[in-house]
Enzyme design. Sequence first.
Site, short mmCIF file in Angstrom:
data_model
loop_
_atom_site.label_atom_id
_atom_site.label_comp_id
_atom_site.label_asym_id
_atom_site.label_seq_id
_atom_site.Cartn_x
_atom_site.Cartn_y
_atom_site.Cartn_z
N ASN A 110 -29.80 21.97 -28.16
CA ASN A 110 -29.70 23.27 -28.81
C ASN A 110 -28.24 23.72 -28.77
O ASN A 110 -27.47 23.30 -27.91
CB ASN A 110 -30.57 24.30 -28.08
CG ASN A 110 -30.54 25.66 -28.75
OD1 ASN A 110 -30.70 25.77 -29.96
ND2 ASN A 110 -30.34 26.71 -27.97
N HIS A 112 -25.94 27.35 -28.74
CA HIS A 112 -26.10 28.79 -28.47
C HIS A 112 -24.74 29.47 -28.62
O HIS A 112 -23.73 28.96 -28.11
CB HIS A 112 -26.65 29.00 -27.06
CG HIS A 112 -26.95 30.43 -26.75
ND1 HIS A 112 -28.05 31.09 -27.27
CD2 HIS A 112 -26.28 31.36 -26.00
CE1 HIS A 112 -28.06 32.34 -26.84
NE2 HIS A 112 -26.99 32.52 -26.08
N SER A 139 -22.01 27.01 -26.92
CA SER A 139 -22.43 25.99 -25.96
C SER A 139 -23.50 25.09 -26.58
O SER A 139 -24.44 25.58 -27.21
CB SER A 139 -23.04 26.64 -24.70
OG SER A 139 -22.19 27.64 -24.17
N ASP A 148 -32.46 28.98 -22.92
CA ASP A 148 -31.00 28.86 -22.95
C ASP A 148 -30.45 28.48 -21.58
O ASP A 148 -29.32 28.85 -21.23
CB ASP A 148 -30.35 30.18 -23.42
CG ASP A 148 -30.75 30.54 -24.84
OD1 ASP A 148 -31.03 29.63 -25.65
OD2 ASP A 148 -30.81 31.75 -25.15
#
Length: 216
Positions: A110, A112, A139, A148
């Site tokens: 992912n 972020h 990030s 997260d």
Amino acid sequence: MPAVCNVVVLISGSGSNLQALIDSSQADDSPVRIRAVLSNRADAYGLERAKAAGIDTCVLDHKAFAGREAFDAALIKAIDACEPHLVVLAGFMRILSSDFVRHYAGRLLNIHPSLLPKYKGLHTHQRALEAGDGEHGCSVHFVTEELDGGPLVVQAVIPVRSGDTLDSLAQRVHEQEHLIYPLAVRWFAEGRLRLDAQGAMLDGQPLPGTGHLIRP
């Protein structure tokens, strides 16, 4: 890792990070092959980006399912049909169930828009400005069951300028997202990046808690 790394990308919106991944994957020496782009929204512009690049698309409307678990089960089935080595979240605005995260453990990334662990969740640029931060950024991390909160792979750090607005800061962070996400995906595709019991590993060495830091 095989010579070609099959990647499935999940989106909910415009797909600017998807476009960066598509552009990077089209390089002659890229080991990345984006097999499909899946969205929970039929109006996500990223689907048009995928179609323009000749990439298969699929829409699964989360509102058509009884709950998160039912949606995630259908999502897993659709993803697994593409036989991916890696699943990439690129603005996919759904909180994923524990079963989904465990199913793709070690092969789910992912991005972020903050310097994690700061500002998990939403409105990250506004929160950085309100806090008077001198630095901000984005990030890439492996996804775990903590929102997260998975091990960091790479972060881009930019200065917050005195005249920055929400829009100007967001734009500069987006520019860095479009650089570091293809980089992290390529590291994975080349077999350089993995997740093991020690955390995120690059070239056989544990990454620091911040991940690999880039200061443009």
